[in-house]
Design an enzyme around this catalytic site. Structure first.
Site, short mmCIF file in Angstrom:
data_model
loop_
_atom_site.label_atom_id
_atom_site.label_comp_id
_atom_site.label_asym_id
_atom_site.label_seq_id
_atom_site.Cartn_x
_atom_site.Cartn_y
_atom_site.Cartn_z
N ASP A 16 0.78 -1.23 0.00
CA ASP A 16 0.00 0.00 0.00
C ASP A 16 0.81 1.29 0.00
O ASP A 16 0.24 2.37 0.00
CB ASP A 16 -0.94 0.03 1.22
CG ASP A 16 -1.95 -1.10 1.15
OD1 ASP A 16 -2.26 -1.53 0.04
OD2 ASP A 16 -2.41 -1.55 2.22
N CYS A 20 6.60 -0.28 1.02
CA CYS A 20 6.31 -1.69 0.74
C CYS A 20 7.04 -2.13 -0.53
O CYS A 20 7.69 -3.19 -0.56
CB CYS A 20 4.81 -1.90 0.56
SG CYS A 20 3.81 -1.46 1.98
N CYS A 406 10.53 9.07 8.19
CA CYS A 406 10.07 8.09 7.20
C CYS A 406 9.81 8.77 5.86
O CYS A 406 9.11 9.78 5.79
CB CYS A 406 8.81 7.40 7.68
SG CYS A 406 8.16 6.25 6.45
N CYS A 408 8.03 7.80 3.28
CA CYS A 408 6.91 7.23 2.52
C CYS A 408 6.22 8.28 1.65
O CYS A 408 5.98 8.07 0.46
CB CYS A 408 5.88 6.62 3.47
SG CYS A 408 6.31 4.93 3.98
N ASP A 450 3.41 12.20 -39.66
CA ASP A 450 3.18 11.55 -40.94
C ASP A 450 1.91 12.17 -41.55
O ASP A 450 1.11 12.77 -40.84
CB ASP A 450 3.00 10.06 -40.70
CG ASP A 450 2.89 9.27 -42.00
OD1 ASP A 450 3.38 9.76 -43.02
OD2 ASP A 450 2.31 8.17 -41.97
N THR A 452 -0.38 10.49 -44.30
CA THR A 452 -1.45 9.54 -44.53
C THR A 452 -1.75 8.70 -43.30
O THR A 452 -0.86 8.08 -42.72
CB THR A 452 -1.08 8.61 -45.71
OG1 THR A 452 -0.85 9.41 -46.85
CG2 THR A 452 -2.18 7.61 -45.98
N ASP A 647 1.76 5.95 -38.04
CA ASP A 647 0.67 4.98 -37.91
C ASP A 647 1.07 3.72 -37.17
O ASP A 647 0.31 2.76 -37.10
CB ASP A 647 0.08 4.63 -39.28
CG ASP A 647 1.07 3.90 -40.17
OD1 ASP A 647 2.19 3.62 -39.71
OD2 ASP A 647 0.73 3.63 -41.33
N ASP A 733 3.99 12.04 9.08
CA ASP A 733 4.32 10.99 8.11
C ASP A 733 3.09 10.45 7.40
O ASP A 733 2.91 10.62 6.19
CB ASP A 733 5.05 9.85 8.79
CG ASP A 733 5.23 8.67 7.86
OD1 ASP A 733 5.82 8.88 6.78
OD2 ASP A 733 4.75 7.57 8.18
#
Length: 754
Positions: A16, A20, A406, A408, A450, A452, A647, A733
């Site tokens: 989360d 992690c 920290c 985070c 481009d 075409t 394309d 934090d």
């Protein structure tokens, strides 16, 4: 990439925050045989590049040991093509001359879709890190937070009733939440990652108890769990933003077999199957209409609010809605390989690749956290030792600094914004292969396009029907009679015009094609000749006025065919590959932003110049692939950051030479996989939208970094000054992490502005 390397992809639940992802990355990267690891907290995935002999079970056990659930996704993760394929693969499509010839994108086989959400997860240990999907109170993390909160309330009650035992009650309440945290800290340390928020939290809480601040220790642990829970909810919403696309595809489909129609699971449909889609139903698979005509609502996958009228031969995408008629559709892609599935897979993989800013923040955080630990230790020790300060007071301040340290919020500031941006873009048909591309798009100063299929529709259209003696409707009617049944692009243009004008086309007989001259047939008893101007002039001398009018049309880049009835010149039909409806506005949006635009085409100078004048863009025509590559190099030599738009299958050298290669396509494998980015719905304006999305994302990232560092700086000063303590420190934090994530999620609502 070594040929012997294998790729395995996993779904990680309970991941989360950025901390992690860092723990998992570091632990897995150190395992034998692992060559590279890409972890995305926002996608909840991990891709491991490893030797074929690697022990995958050991990798899974390592992740489970850190406190997460893991399941290998079906199939092997395929290495992503981050630029155009080799020139040799793509030069077969030449733009010289008739540049609007069709390209077959459907033959490219796509393999290895691996984003099944229902994989069986092995090794569920019931620990703190569990999925945050569904109601938060049903997750182990939610239950632990509730238990910690109840224990804290009970401790306050005990302290109120029996003050003498209050401190022990607070220690017990603290342990309810701290034991799982400490276990995760120990596992991370054993994996070689000592500087985690769990370790800092454990030290701070234990230290607070030692100096007699048990009440604050229990409160801080509870606030930490609340913050983690909020992070999990926010991460879950970010993760589900793109996965929600998969719910657009219906679970069942009506398949036609042996003259019978029966309902089957949509995921069981095979390529070539014939399905029936009723009015109002969602289309269950990518396919091609074999019968019927209807308005298709493509807004669920493109954001386009106006339904598109489609009939036999037109392609349709899974998840779109059939409007007003029954359609018979031939399936062209299996469920695991339809447009939505490929988009989801592409975005998830893109979220695993790190942007330059994100890599910098990662490097910074590796030094930042140990640095804060050192500073916290100095704050706790130096004043008492050198200046006679109170040990309890300065240890308390040092413990608070540990929590402030920290990283985070800082580390998640970039990937959260990038994940939200990739998801927002994908929902609008703007696909970018990772943070590097997303960040680079905002720096574009020149766009080479481009002609075409990019600036134009890629197929000729009738622009003028001219009378040279017979009514215009008669001229079109006779020309359509001769072209009925032909698949030539010019013939299709004439037939489309006749259909649009609701012209009743008569039957033709004795039709014969005359190489290089035109086609002859008998229509209503008269010999009709649809001829080139030169062949018409040989058969019947054109007048000076007629020749002048034809020359004027040619100067506008139009192809002219003459209709002769016997020896009489009846009229002429002019055709041209016309610009896309939004091309002019799309180019203007780019130039208004100070971006240089140039057309690079292999078509003849006269046709290219006519289109260029109509669109107001600089034109470079009659170019070979190597010429386009050279011009892109020249633009870069001028100090410009260049995007090349094509394309997706042509112009390989130029796409590879550009800083960013952007493919224009309709959801084909080629458009999704060859270039750095893809505009699925073929709108020129989407190139500018992609650049604006990049700019909005970078602005959001700057806001996030400012919030993350700003809050920490404020609490750092107030903690040393003695104004704030442990529980405000933990808010600095977890609060900052939640604020940063919420700010990044604003990008999910991006509508096209900066």
């Amino acid at each position: 990439m070594a040929a012997s390397a294998a790729h395995s992809r996993y779904r990680i639940e309970g991941m989360d925050c950025a901390g992690c992802a860092t723990k998992i990355d570091t632990a897995v990267r150190r395992m034998p045989g692992v060559e590279d690891v890409n972890v995305s907290v926002t996608a909840g995935t991990m891709t491991v590049k490893h030797t074929p002999q690697s022990d995958l079970d050991a990798i899974e056990r390592k992740v489970i040991g850190l406190g997460y659930t893991v399941a290998q996704l079906k199939g092997k993760a395929q290495p992503r093509a981050m630029a155009a394929p080799d020139v040799a693969e793509k030069n077969e499509h030449d733009h010289e001359g008739h540049e609007h010839a069709g390209h077959d994108h459907a033959s490219h086989e796509h393999a290895g879709a691996d984003h099944d959400d229902d994989e069986e997860v092995a090794g569920l240990h019931g620990h703190d890190h569990t999925p945050t999907s569904g109601p938060w109170w049903n997750s182990a993390k939610g239950r632990l937070t509730i238990a910690s909160g109840v224990a804290l309330v009970a401790a306050f009650a005990v302290h109120y009733i029996w003050p003498a035992t209050g401190n022990w009650a607070f220690i017990a309440a603290m342990l309810v939440g701290l034991v799982p945290i400490a276990r995760r800290a120990a596992m991370a340390t054993l994996a070689g990652i000592p500087f985690t928020i769990e370790m800092l939290m454990t030290i701070a809480a234990a230290g607070a108890v030692i100096i007699g601040a048990g009440e604050e220790a229990a409160t801080v642990v509870f606030l930490f769990l609340v913050g983690e829970l909020l992070e999990g909810v926010a991460a879950g919403k970010a993760r589900s933003s793109i996965q929600a696309l998969t719910t657009l595809v219906p679970k069942t489909a009506f398949i036609e077999e042996d003259g019978q129609t029966r309902e089957v699971p949509a995921e069981s449909l095979e390529v070539g199957a014939m399905i029936l889609v009723r009015p109002g139903d969602r289309i269950p698979a990518d396919g091609e209409i074999a019968g019927g005509e209807s308005a298709i609502d493509e807004s669920p996958v493109s954001g386009e609010s106006v339904p598109v009228r489609k009939g036999a031969g037109d392609k349709v995408f899974a998840g779109t809605i059939n409007g007003d008629a029954v359609l018979r559709i031939k399936v062209t892609a299996a469920a695991a390989d339809n447009t939505i599935a490929r988009v989801v897979k592409l975005v998830e993989e893109a979220q695993e690749s790190k942007a330059p800013t994100e890599r910098f923040i990662d490097r910074f955080s590796r030094w930042y956290t140990p640095g804060v630990v050192v500073v916290a230790a100095l704050v706790a020790v130096v004043p008492p030792v050198l200046f006679g300060g109170a040990w309890n007071e300065w240890i308390y301040k040092g413990l608070a600094l540990l929590l402030i340290g920290c990283p985070c919020a800082l580390v998640i500031s970039v990937p959260a914004a990038i994940a939200a941006s990739l998801s927002a873009g994908a929902k609008r048909g703007l696909l970018m292969k990772g943070g590097v591309v997303l960040e680079g798009l905002g720096k574009i100063t020149a766009v080479a396009l481009d002609k075409t299929g990019t600036l134009t529709l890629g197929k000729p259209q009738v622009t003028d029907v001219i009378s040279f003696g017979r009514p215009e409707a008669e001229v079109l009617r006779l020309a359509a009679a001769l072209e009925t049944g032909s698949s030539h692009p010019l013939a299709l243009a004439i037939l489309a015009k006749a259909a649009a004008d609701k012209v009743k086309v008569p039957a033709a007989s004795k039709a014969q094609a005359l190489g290089g001259k035109g086609v002859k047939a008998t229509v209503e008893g008269a010999e009709i000749f649809l001829a080139s101007p030169q062949a018409a002039n040989e058969a019947v001398k054109l007048s000076a006025d007629q020749s002048a009018e034809i020359a004027a049309l040619n100067d506008q880049g139009k192809t002219v065919s003459i209709v002769l009835v016997g020896n009489e010149i009846a009229g002429a039909i002019a055709m041209r590959d016309e610009p896309r409806p939004d091309a002019l506005a799309g180019l203007k949006a780019l130039t208004d932003c100070g971006i240089k635009t140039v057309m690079l085409t292999g078509d003849n100078k006269r046709t290219a110049a006519a289109i260029g004048q109509q669109l107001g863009i600089e034109v470079r025509a009659e170019l070979l692939p190597e010429d386009k590559q050279r011009i892109v190099g020249e633009l870069k030599g001028e100090g410009l950051v260049v995007a090349k738009v094509g394309d997706g299958i042509n112009d390989a050298p130029a796409l590879a030479a550009a800083d960013i290669g952007i493919a224009m396509g309709g959801g084909t494998d080629v458009a999704l996989e060859t270039a750095d980015a893809a505009v699925l719905h073929g709108r020129v304006g989407d190139v500018g939208a992609m650049i604006r999305l990049s700019q909005a994302t970078m602005a959001n990232i700057k806001q996030n970094i400012t919030m993350a560092l700003g809050l920490k700086a404020v609490f750092l000063v107030t903690t040393i000054a003695g104004i704030t303590g442990l529980w405000p420190a933990i808010l600095a934090d977890t609060g900052a992490t939640v604020l940063v994530t919420a700010n990044a999620m604003r990008l999910l609502r991006w509508k096209g502005g900066v």
